[in-house]
Design a protein around this motif. Structure first.
Motif, PDB file in Angstrom:
ATOM      1  N   ARG A  61      -7.607  16.872  14.966  1.00 19.97           N
ATOM      2  CA  ARG A  61      -7.056  17.130  16.305  1.00 19.97           C
ATOM      3  C   ARG A  61      -5.853  16.227  16.579  1.00 19.97           C
ATOM      4  O   ARG A  61      -4.854  16.665  17.160  1.00 19.97           O
ATOM      5  N   ILE A  62      -5.973  14.970  16.183  1.00 19.86           N
ATOM      6  CA  ILE A  62      -4.865  14.031  16.389  1.00 19.86           C
ATOM      7  C   ILE A  62      -3.607  14.524  15.689  1.00 19.86           C
ATOM      8  O   ILE A  62      -2.505  14.523  16.254  1.00 19.86           O
ATOM      9  N   CYS A  63      -3.754  14.952  14.443  1.00 18.73           N
ATOM     10  CA  CYS A  63      -2.601  15.410  13.667  1.00 18.73           C
ATOM     11  C   CYS A  63      -2.034  16.718  14.207  1.00 18.73           C
ATOM     12  O   CYS A  63      -0.803  16.899  14.255  1.00 18.73           O
ATOM     13  N   CYS A  64      -2.907  17.627  14.614  1.00 21.06           N
ATOM     14  CA  CYS A  64      -2.445  18.910  15.159  1.00 21.06           C
ATOM     15  C   CYS A  64      -1.659  18.711  16.448  1.00 21.06           C
ATOM     16  O   CYS A  64      -0.702  19.448  16.730  1.00 21.06           O
ATOM     17  N   ASP A  65      -2.044  17.721  17.244  1.00 25.46           N
ATOM     18  CA  ASP A  65      -1.354  17.446  18.505  1.00 25.46           C
ATOM     19  C   ASP A  65      -0.045  16.692  18.304  1.00 25.46           C
ATOM     20  O   ASP A  65       0.760  16.583  19.235  1.00 25.46           O
ATOM     21  N   ARG A  66       0.183  16.174  17.096  1.00 23.85           N
ATOM     22  CA  ARG A  66       1.382  15.371  16.814  1.00 23.85           C
ATOM     23  C   ARG A  66       1.991  15.813  15.481  1.00 23.85           C
ATOM     24  O   ARG A  66       2.070  15.022  14.533  1.00 23.85           O
ATOM     25  N   PRO A  67       2.435  17.048  15.394  1.00 27.24           N
ATOM     26  CA  PRO A  67       2.897  17.582  14.104  1.00 27.24           C
ATOM     27  C   PRO A  67       4.117  16.866  13.532  1.00 27.24           C
ATOM     28  O   PRO A  67       4.344  16.900  12.324  1.00 27.24           O
ATOM     29  N   LEU A  71      -8.969  11.459  21.662  1.00 28.84           N
ATOM     30  CA  LEU A  71      -8.181  11.075  22.836  1.00 28.84           C
ATOM     31  C   LEU A  71      -7.955   9.569  22.875  1.00 28.84           C
ATOM     32  O   LEU A  71      -6.853   9.093  23.163  1.00 28.84           O
ATOM     33  N   ALA A  72      -9.007   8.801  22.601  1.00 31.53           N
ATOM     34  CA  ALA A  72      -8.894   7.341  22.650  1.00 31.53           C
ATOM     35  C   ALA A  72      -7.968   6.822  21.543  1.00 31.53           C
ATOM     36  O   ALA A  72      -7.115   5.969  21.783  1.00 31.53           O
ATOM     37  N   LEU A  73      -8.141   7.341  20.330  1.00 30.43           N
ATOM     38  CA  LEU A  73      -7.268   6.928  19.240  1.00 30.43           C
ATOM     39  C   LEU A  73      -5.825   7.367  19.495  1.00 30.43           C
ATOM     40  O   LEU A  73      -4.883   6.607  19.269  1.00 30.43           O
ATOM     41  N   GLY A  74      -5.675   8.581  19.987  1.00 33.88           N
ATOM     42  CA  GLY A  74      -4.341   9.104  20.264  1.00 33.88           C
ATOM     43  C   GLY A  74      -3.596   8.282  21.291  1.00 33.88           C
ATOM     44  O   GLY A  74      -2.377   8.068  21.179  1.00 33.88           O
ATOM     45  N   ARG A  75      -4.310   7.811  22.294  1.00 33.92           N
ATOM     46  CA  ARG A  75      -3.680   7.002  23.332  1.00 33.92           C
ATOM     47  C   ARG A  75      -3.078   5.727  22.746  1.00 33.92           C
ATOM     48  O   ARG A  75      -1.967   5.328  23.094  1.00 33.92           O
ATOM     49  N   ILE A  76      -3.804   5.097  21.831  1.00 34.41           N
ATOM     50  CA  ILE A  76      -3.305   3.864  21.217  1.00 34.41           C
ATOM     51  C   ILE A  76      -2.190   4.171  20.224  1.00 34.41           C
ATOM     52  O   ILE A  76      -1.186   3.449  20.144  1.00 34.41           O
ATOM     53  N   LEU A  77      -2.333   5.243  19.467  1.00 30.16           N
ATOM     54  CA  LEU A  77      -1.284   5.617  18.515  1.00 30.16           C
ATOM     55  C   LEU A  77       0.024   5.952  19.221  1.00 30.16           C
ATOM     56  O   LEU A  77       1.111   5.699  18.693  1.00 30.16           O
ATOM     57  N   ASP A  78      -0.069   6.521  20.425  1.00 28.49           N
ATOM     58  CA  ASP A  78       1.122   6.931  21.173  1.00 28.49           C
ATOM     59  C   ASP A  78       1.786   5.784  21.921  1.00 28.49           C
ATOM     60  O   ASP A  78       2.938   5.904  22.335  1.00 28.49           O
ATOM     61  N   ASP A  79       1.059   4.700  22.123  1.00 24.52           N
ATOM     62  CA  ASP A  79       1.582   3.588  22.927  1.00 24.52           C
ATOM     63  C   ASP A  79       1.423   2.291  22.127  1.00 24.52           C
ATOM     64  O   ASP A  79       0.414   1.598  22.238  1.00 24.52           O
ATOM     65  N   LEU A 101       0.810  -1.222   0.000  1.00 18.04           N
ATOM     66  CA  LEU A 101       0.000   0.000   0.000  1.00 18.04           C
ATOM     67  C   LEU A 101       0.843   1.271   0.000  1.00 18.04           C
ATOM     68  O   LEU A 101       0.299   2.374  -0.028  1.00 18.04           O
ATOM     69  N   GLY A 102       2.158   1.132   0.056  1.00 15.43           N
ATOM     70  CA  GLY A 102       3.034   2.291   0.059  1.00 15.43           C
ATOM     71  C   GLY A 102       3.020   3.052   1.374  1.00 15.43           C
ATOM     72  O   GLY A 102       3.239   4.275   1.392  1.00 15.43           O
ATOM     73  N   ILE A 103       2.774   2.354   2.473  1.00 16.06           N
ATOM     74  CA  ILE A 103       2.742   2.977   3.799  1.00 16.06           C
ATOM     75  C   ILE A 103       4.053   2.671   4.517  1.00 16.06           C
ATOM     76  O   ILE A 103       4.434   1.502   4.640  1.00 16.06           O
ATOM     77  N   PRO A 104       4.764   3.680   5.000  1.00 17.49           N
ATOM     78  CA  PRO A 104       6.030   3.445   5.701  1.00 17.49           C
ATOM     79  C   PRO A 104       5.841   2.566   6.937  1.00 17.49           C
ATOM     80  O   PRO A 104       4.816   2.627   7.609  1.00 17.49           O
ATOM     81  N   ILE A 105       6.868   1.776   7.240  1.00 16.15           N
ATOM     82  CA  ILE A 105       6.801   0.853   8.367  1.00 16.15           C
ATOM     83  C   ILE A 105       6.626   1.594   9.689  1.00 16.15           C
ATOM     84  O   ILE A 105       5.922   1.130  10.599  1.00 16.15           O
ATOM     85  N   ASP A 106       7.254   2.787   9.819  1.00 17.56           N
ATOM     86  CA  ASP A 106       7.208   3.493  11.096  1.00 17.56           C
ATOM     87  C   ASP A 106       5.998   4.422  11.232  1.00 17.56           C
ATOM     88  O   ASP A 106       5.858   5.116  12.243  1.00 17.56           O
ATOM     89  N   ALA A 107       5.124   4.469  10.236  1.00 18.85           N
ATOM     90  CA  ALA A 107       3.908   5.296  10.341  1.00 18.85           C
ATOM     91  C   ALA A 107       2.941   4.658  11.327  1.00 18.85           C
ATOM     92  O   ALA A 107       2.982   3.453  11.584  1.00 18.85           O
ATOM     93  N   ARG A 108       2.060   5.477  11.881  1.00 17.97           N
ATOM     94  CA  ARG A 108       0.998   4.983  12.745  1.00 17.97           C
ATOM     95  C   ARG A 108      -0.307   5.148  11.986  1.00 17.97           C
ATOM     96  O   ARG A 108      -0.620   6.232  11.477  1.00 17.97           O
ATOM     97  N   VAL A 109      -1.082   4.066  11.914  1.00 14.10           N
ATOM     98  CA  VAL A 109      -2.201   4.015  10.972  1.00 14.10           C
ATOM     99  C   VAL A 109      -3.517   3.682  11.665  1.00 14.10           C
ATOM    100  O   VAL A 109      -3.614   2.701  12.401  1.00 14.10           O
TER     101      VAL A 109
END
Length: 224
Positions: A47-53, A162-170, A16-24
């Motif tokens: 909001r998720i993207c703005c909080d994680r530029p 917030l819920a998605l961000g928590r999983i993306l961050d951990d 799919l052309g998605i980098p290995i280190d991306a969070r999806v």
């Protein structure tokens, strides 16, 4: 669901052309903005993207429908980054496995559902689920995080973000939730389990009908 399973994550992302280190984050289904809560998802994603530029974040949307044109306009107007949209009906199970396997978390922001199958498909592929509390969802994620997911209030982009961000961050936490989600899907929603429940129900109904018929015959007067 033993017929549903993940494929190799790195292979799925490479295809799919998605980098290995991306969070999806992935969401698949009919493009109906109001019913499926896609406006809520876009706001949460912003909001998720703005909080994680500095993070490489991707929102993978799979599906099409009557609101496809409007959704595309909203994505452009909001200037959202990282949105990958497969704008077509995808019925090929292998293709769906690929999309789900490339993700870190599945989301269902719907306002209205009956009994949604899409999150169970994601759970069977080992994905944690963040879903709005539309009808049917609390039954699937009956014990919340113990069932492999997080249930948030409908119409609430902040809670969804917030819920998605928590999983993306951990990543480790997301993987643990994914294991729980797969166990939940196998234990309660596999073809074998559902088939047994249907068989037991039908057999019970048949037995009860036979008993009722026999009892009704006893009430008939004897003509002699």
């Amino acid at each position: 669901m033993t017929t549903w399973h993940a494929i190799d994550r790195n292979e799925a992302r490479a295809a799919l052309g998605i980098p290995i280190d991306a969070r999806v984050v992935v969401c698949h289904g009919r493009i109906d903005i109001h019913q499926k809560g896609l406006d809520i998802l876009l706001e949460a994603w912003n909001r998720i993207c703005c909080d994680r530029p500095e993070r490489d974040l991707r929102l993978l949307l799979v599906g099409t429908g009557s609101d496809a044109k409007e959704l595309r306009q909203r994505i452009a107007t909001m200037e959202l980054r990282g949105v990958l949209w497969v704008d077509k009906y995808v019925r090929d199970r292998t293709a769906l496995w690929q999309y789900l396997s490339a993700a870190d978390v599945y989301t269902l922001p719907s306002r209205h559902e009956g009994f949604p199958v899409a999150p169970i498909e994601a759970m069977a592929c080992g994905l944690p689920v963040v879903a709005a509390d539309a009808p049917g969802v609390p039954d699937i994620l009956e014990r919340g995080e113990a069932s492999g997911g997080v249930v948030v209030p409908r119409e609430n982009p902040t809670a969804l973000a917030l819920a998605l961000g928590r999983i993306l961050d951990d990543e480790a936490w997301g993987q643990e939730l994914g294991k729980r989600a797969r166990s939940r899907a196998q234990e309660y929603f596999s073809l074998e389990v559902v088939g047994k429940q249907m068989r037991d129900f039908l057999f019970c109904q048949k037995t009860q009908s036979g008993t009722s018929l026999q009892l009704s015959n006893l009430d008939k007067p004897v003509i002699g």
